[in-house]
Design a protein around this motif. Structure first.
Motif, PDB file in Angstrom:
ATOM      1  N   ARG A  92       0.850  -1.184   0.000  1.00  0.00           N
ATOM      2  CA  ARG A  92       0.000   0.000   0.000  1.00  0.00           C
ATOM      3  C   ARG A  92       0.883   1.230   0.000  1.00  0.00           C
ATOM      4  N   ALA A  93       0.318   2.343  -0.398  1.00  0.00           N
ATOM      5  CA  ALA A  93       1.091   3.566  -0.626  1.00  0.00           C
ATOM      6  C   ALA A  93       2.039   3.879   0.531  1.00  0.00           C
ATOM      7  N   PRO A  94       3.322   4.164   0.225  1.00  0.00           N
ATOM      8  CA  PRO A  94       3.930   4.041  -1.107  1.00  0.00           C
ATOM      9  C   PRO A  94       4.247   2.584  -1.448  1.00  0.00           C
ATOM     10  N   VAL A  95       3.700   2.133  -2.555  1.00  0.00           N
ATOM     11  CA  VAL A  95       3.848   0.741  -2.974  1.00  0.00           C
ATOM     12  C   VAL A  95       5.305   0.424  -3.291  1.00  0.00           C
ATOM     13  N   GLY A  96       5.747  -0.774  -2.918  1.00  0.00           N
ATOM     14  CA  GLY A  96       7.035  -1.274  -3.345  1.00  0.00           C
ATOM     15  C   GLY A  96       8.183  -1.061  -2.401  1.00  0.00           C
ATOM     16  N   MET A  97       7.945  -0.381  -1.267  1.00  0.00           N
ATOM     17  CA  MET A  97       9.004  -0.207  -0.284  1.00  0.00           C
ATOM     18  C   MET A  97       9.556  -1.566   0.111  1.00  0.00           C
ATOM     19  N   VAL A  98      10.887  -1.700   0.172  1.00  0.00           N
ATOM     20  CA  VAL A  98      11.533  -2.987   0.415  1.00  0.00           C
ATOM     21  C   VAL A  98      12.346  -2.933   1.702  1.00  0.00           C
ATOM     22  N   GLY A 108       0.467  -7.010   8.856  1.00  0.00           N
ATOM     23  CA  GLY A 108      -0.817  -6.431   8.500  1.00  0.00           C
ATOM     24  C   GLY A 108      -0.983  -6.312   6.998  1.00  0.00           C
ATOM     25  N   ARG A 109      -2.105  -5.743   6.584  1.00  0.00           N
ATOM     26  CA  ARG A 109      -2.450  -5.753   5.160  1.00  0.00           C
ATOM     27  C   ARG A 109      -1.593  -4.818   4.305  1.00  0.00           C
ATOM     28  N   GLY A 110      -0.755  -4.009   4.929  1.00  0.00           N
ATOM     29  CA  GLY A 110       0.126  -3.143   4.158  1.00  0.00           C
ATOM     30  C   GLY A 110       1.438  -3.786   3.763  1.00  0.00           C
ATOM     31  N   ILE A 111       1.629  -5.053   4.142  1.00  0.00           N
ATOM     32  CA  ILE A 111       2.921  -5.704   3.958  1.00  0.00           C
ATOM     33  C   ILE A 111       2.747  -7.086   3.325  1.00  0.00           C
ATOM     34  N   SER A 112       3.677  -7.445   2.464  1.00  0.00           N
ATOM     35  CA  SER A 112       3.806  -8.831   2.005  1.00  0.00           C
ATOM     36  C   SER A 112       5.199  -9.317   2.388  1.00  0.00           C
ATOM     37  N   SER A 138       4.108   1.860 -11.756  1.00  0.00           N
ATOM     38  CA  SER A 138       3.540   1.534 -13.056  1.00  0.00           C
ATOM     39  C   SER A 138       2.511   0.409 -12.995  1.00  0.00           C
ATOM     40  N   ILE A 139       2.542  -0.393 -11.923  1.00  0.00           N
ATOM     41  CA  ILE A 139       1.563  -1.483 -11.822  1.00  0.00           C
ATOM     42  C   ILE A 139       0.593  -1.302 -10.662  1.00  0.00           C
ATOM     43  N   SER A 140       0.811  -0.259  -9.834  1.00  0.00           N
ATOM     44  CA  SER A 140      -0.094  -0.060  -8.703  1.00  0.00           C
ATOM     45  C   SER A 140      -1.449   0.423  -9.200  1.00  0.00           C
ATOM     46  N   GLN A 141      -2.481   0.094  -8.472  1.00  0.00           N
ATOM     47  CA  GLN A 141      -3.834   0.423  -8.865  1.00  0.00           C
ATOM     48  C   GLN A 141      -4.185   1.813  -8.356  1.00  0.00           C
ATOM     49  N   GLY A 142      -4.954   2.562  -9.146  1.00  0.00           N
ATOM     50  CA  GLY A 142      -5.354   3.900  -8.743  1.00  0.00           C
ATOM     51  C   GLY A 142      -6.379   3.874  -7.628  1.00  0.00           C
ATOM     52  N   GLY A 143      -6.555   5.031  -6.986  1.00  0.00           N
ATOM     53  CA  GLY A 143      -7.512   5.135  -5.895  1.00  0.00           C
ATOM     54  C   GLY A 143      -6.960   6.012  -4.806  1.00  0.00           C
ATOM     55  N   THR A 144      -7.703   6.096  -3.712  1.00  0.00           N
ATOM     56  CA  THR A 144      -7.251   6.909  -2.587  1.00  0.00           C
ATOM     57  C   THR A 144      -5.920   6.399  -2.076  1.00  0.00           C
ATOM     58  N   PHE A 145      -5.781   5.068  -1.970  1.00  0.00           N
ATOM     59  CA  PHE A 145      -4.516   4.452  -1.591  1.00  0.00           C
ATOM     60  C   PHE A 145      -4.077   3.519  -2.711  1.00  0.00           C
ATOM     61  N   ASP A 146      -2.965   3.829  -3.350  1.00  0.00           N
ATOM     62  CA  ASP A 146      -2.436   2.919  -4.362  1.00  0.00           C
ATOM     63  C   ASP A 146      -2.059   1.606  -3.693  1.00  0.00           C
ATOM     64  N   SER A 147      -2.236   0.511  -4.425  1.00  0.00           N
ATOM     65  CA  SER A 147      -1.945  -0.797  -3.837  1.00  0.00           C
ATOM     66  C   SER A 147      -1.650  -1.800  -4.935  1.00  0.00           C
ATOM     67  N   VAL A 148      -1.031  -2.904  -4.542  1.00  0.00           N
ATOM     68  CA  VAL A 148      -0.861  -4.047  -5.435  1.00  0.00           C
ATOM     69  C   VAL A 148      -1.364  -5.284  -4.701  1.00  0.00           C
ATOM     70  N   ASN A 149      -1.842  -6.256  -5.449  1.00  0.00           N
ATOM     71  CA  ASN A 149      -2.361  -7.472  -4.827  1.00  0.00           C
ATOM     72  C   ASN A 149      -1.407  -8.645  -5.055  1.00  0.00           C
TER      73      ASN A 149
END
Length: 207
Positions: A92-98, A108-112, A138-149
């Motif tokens: 979840r925003a910011p998506v991709g933090m490593v 929680g749901r903000g982490i994989s 480039s692959i995150s989904q638009g919306g209030t909070f960008d996210s990837v599944n």
């Protein structure tokens, strides 16, 4: 007819260690082939606590510091877990933090959490994800909070050399990370030294 410049480029990096220059092209793989992927699920907020009951809770980017897990709370209800050494990716925003997990924790749901399987190298995947970090937008989904599944993470395509070359690259880059960390600590110490000196070299009261 396609010109020579239009032909598909070989799947090799521009810079390569001498012993691997004849090792051939890197292999195209999806992250789901390379790693076990666990998507976080937030426990009920009533289970959050600071009495160390249950497991440390890593909810998202706020629980990451200097690329390492730094949980603020615990959770007595355990939903999904990560383990020491897992790669953490913000979904979840910011998506991709490593980052790397230094805890056996509830996520929680903000982490994989990713853990390499087979012969591929965990540190190589970590370094590749660091390189890829700016591309997640480039692959995150638009919306209030960008996210990837999970499907998007599972199907993300990466290039992998053989395990020996992975190890060499990972060692080189992680060694630089260690130097950067040491220099950052030195810089912080110098900043604190200057701050302390300024407090003593200037009068405390302003007329």
């Amino acid at each position: 007819m396609r010109s020579k410049s239009d032909k598909k480029k070989p799947l090799v990096p521009r810079l390569r260690f001498p012993e691997f220059r004849e090792a051939g092209a890197w292999e195209v793989k999806r992250l789901g082939e390379v790693a076990n992927i666990s998507m976080g699920a937030s426990p009920k907020s009533a289970s959050y606590n600071d009495q160390r009951i249950g497991l440390p809770l890593i909810q998202g980017n706020a629980d990451i510091k200097d690329r390492k897990s730094s949980p603020r709370l615990f959770a007595s209800q355990i939903t999904r877990e990560c383990w020491v050494g897992d790669i953490l990716v913000g979904v979840r925003a910011p998506v991709g933090m490593v980052a790397k997990s230094e805890h056996h924790a509830c996520i929680g749901r903000g982490i994989s959490a990713l853990c390499v399987k087979g012969e591929d190298r965990q540190e190589f995947l970590y370094q590749w994800l660091l390189w890829y970090e700016p591309h997640w937008v480039s692959i995150s989904q638009g919306g209030t909070f960008d996210s990837v599944n999970k499907n998007e993470i599972t199907n993300l395509v990466a290039l992998f050399p053989n395990p020996s070359e992975q190890q060499k690259i990972a060692h080189c880059l992680s060694s630089l990370d260690e130097v950067i960390g040491l220099e950052s600590h030195k810089l912080d110490a110098l900043k604190n030294l200057k701050k302390g000196l300024m407090q003593q070299l200037f009068p405390q009261d302003v007329p």
